[in-house]
Design a protein around this motif. Sequence first.
Motif, mmCIF file in Angstrom:
data_model
loop_
_atom_site.group_PDB
_atom_site.id
_atom_site.type_symbol
_atom_site.label_atom_id
_atom_site.label_comp_id
_atom_site.label_asym_id
_atom_site.label_seq_id
_atom_site.Cartn_x
_atom_site.Cartn_y
_atom_site.Cartn_z
ATOM 1 N N PHE A 58 0.837 -1.191 0.000
ATOM 2 C CA PHE A 58 0.000 0.000 0.000
ATOM 3 C C PHE A 58 0.873 1.242 0.000
ATOM 4 C CE2 PHE A 58 -2.529 -3.344 1.783
ATOM 5 C CZ PHE A 58 -3.819 -3.098 1.349
ATOM 6 N N LYS A 59 0.365 2.312 -0.589
ATOM 7 C CA LYS A 59 1.017 3.614 -0.505
ATOM 8 C C LYS A 59 0.227 4.416 0.523
ATOM 9 C CE LYS A 59 3.250 5.560 -3.782
ATOM 10 N NZ LYS A 59 3.683 6.220 -5.010
ATOM 11 N N ALA A 60 0.924 5.015 1.450
ATOM 12 C CA ALA A 60 0.279 5.780 2.523
ATOM 13 C C ALA A 60 0.702 7.238 2.438
ATOM 14 C CB ALA A 60 0.661 5.192 3.876
ATOM 15 N N TYR A 61 -0.175 8.087 2.939
ATOM 16 C CA TYR A 61 0.046 9.530 2.871
ATOM 17 C C TYR A 61 -0.196 10.159 4.234
ATOM 18 C CZ TYR A 61 -0.784 8.429 -2.018
ATOM 19 O OH TYR A 61 -0.738 7.864 -3.261
ATOM 20 N N LYS A 62 0.666 11.099 4.548
ATOM 21 C CA LYS A 62 0.379 12.031 5.633
ATOM 22 C C LYS A 62 0.972 13.357 5.209
ATOM 23 C CE LYS A 62 3.879 10.472 8.938
ATOM 24 N NZ LYS A 62 4.098 9.996 10.265
ATOM 25 N N PRO A 63 0.555 14.448 5.784
ATOM 26 C CA PRO A 63 0.989 15.766 5.302
ATOM 27 C C PRO A 63 2.506 15.860 5.110
ATOM 28 C CG PRO A 63 -0.675 16.020 6.994
ATOM 29 C CD PRO A 63 -0.335 14.552 6.931
ATOM 30 N N GLY A 64 2.896 16.116 3.867
ATOM 31 C CA GLY A 64 4.307 16.291 3.551
ATOM 32 C C GLY A 64 5.092 15.007 3.373
ATOM 33 N N GLU A 65 4.422 13.854 3.395
ATOM 34 C CA GLU A 65 5.160 12.594 3.306
ATOM 35 C C GLU A 65 4.329 11.507 2.643
ATOM 36 O OE1 GLU A 65 7.587 9.515 6.200
ATOM 37 O OE2 GLU A 65 6.195 10.930 7.085
ATOM 38 N N GLU A 66 5.004 10.723 1.814
ATOM 39 C CA GLU A 66 4.454 9.503 1.229
ATOM 40 C C GLU A 66 5.340 8.361 1.680
ATOM 41 O OE1 GLU A 66 4.102 9.057 -3.019
ATOM 42 O OE2 GLU A 66 2.786 10.784 -3.138
ATOM 43 N N TYR A 67 4.755 7.226 1.985
ATOM 44 C CA TYR A 67 5.542 6.070 2.376
ATOM 45 C C TYR A 67 4.809 4.804 1.964
ATOM 46 C CZ TYR A 67 2.451 6.411 6.471
ATOM 47 O OH TYR A 67 1.362 6.520 7.307
ATOM 48 N N LEU A 68 5.517 3.680 1.976
ATOM 49 C CA LEU A 68 4.934 2.399 1.585
ATOM 50 C C LEU A 68 4.689 1.543 2.812
ATOM 51 C CD1 LEU A 68 7.125 1.485 -1.527
ATOM 52 C CD2 LEU A 68 4.804 2.411 -1.504
ATOM 53 N N ILE A 69 3.660 0.703 2.706
ATOM 54 C CA ILE A 69 3.379 -0.287 3.748
ATOM 55 C C ILE A 69 3.276 -1.646 3.065
ATOM 56 C CG2 ILE A 69 1.788 -1.085 5.513
ATOM 57 C CD1 ILE A 69 0.919 1.802 5.918
ATOM 58 N N ASP A 70 4.098 -2.566 3.505
ATOM 59 C CA ASP A 70 4.133 -3.925 2.963
ATOM 60 C C ASP A 70 3.500 -4.858 3.990
ATOM 61 O OD1 ASP A 70 4.705 -6.309 1.717
ATOM 62 O OD2 ASP A 70 6.882 -6.127 1.887
ATOM 63 N N VAL A 71 2.354 -5.456 3.640
ATOM 64 C CA VAL A 71 1.696 -6.410 4.543
ATOM 65 C C VAL A 71 2.446 -7.728 4.441
ATOM 66 C CG1 VAL A 71 -0.421 -7.664 5.046
ATOM 67 C CG2 VAL A 71 -0.537 -5.271 4.342
ATOM 68 N N LEU A 72 2.925 -8.224 5.564
ATOM 69 C CA LEU A 72 3.731 -9.442 5.616
ATOM 70 C C LEU A 72 2.832 -10.613 6.008
ATOM 71 C CD1 LEU A 72 6.667 -7.826 7.594
ATOM 72 C CD2 LEU A 72 6.513 -8.141 5.113
#
Length: 100
Positions: A58-72
């Motif tokens: 998944f791609k996640a967002y919060k103000p000023g930042e994008e990051y990835l989340i990998d479900v294991l």
Amino acid sequence: MKKEHIVHFKIIHKTGTKQLRGLIFLEENQEPTLQDFEQCLRDCGHDVRIENKEQFIFKAYKPGEEYLIDVLEDYEDEHTRDRYVESLAKTFINDPGKLF
């Protein structure tokens, strides 16, 4: 009857990674779906959208930042105790106070 299913996921920031857990409640013998994982991540406070359906990324967002989340989904903690193996091992340990 609903059962708990622990979801392990890895958050991948530009500055590093961190492994966390979430919880999903499923009916017995039910496998989690992509939507279950998405809802779990949202419940954990992440604003997500699917990036890769096959690998549950998944791609996640919060103000000023994008990051990835990998479900294991096949996550196995090497520090998790196997109570069945421990119980079986105890049956082979000779109790000095017990006579055969």
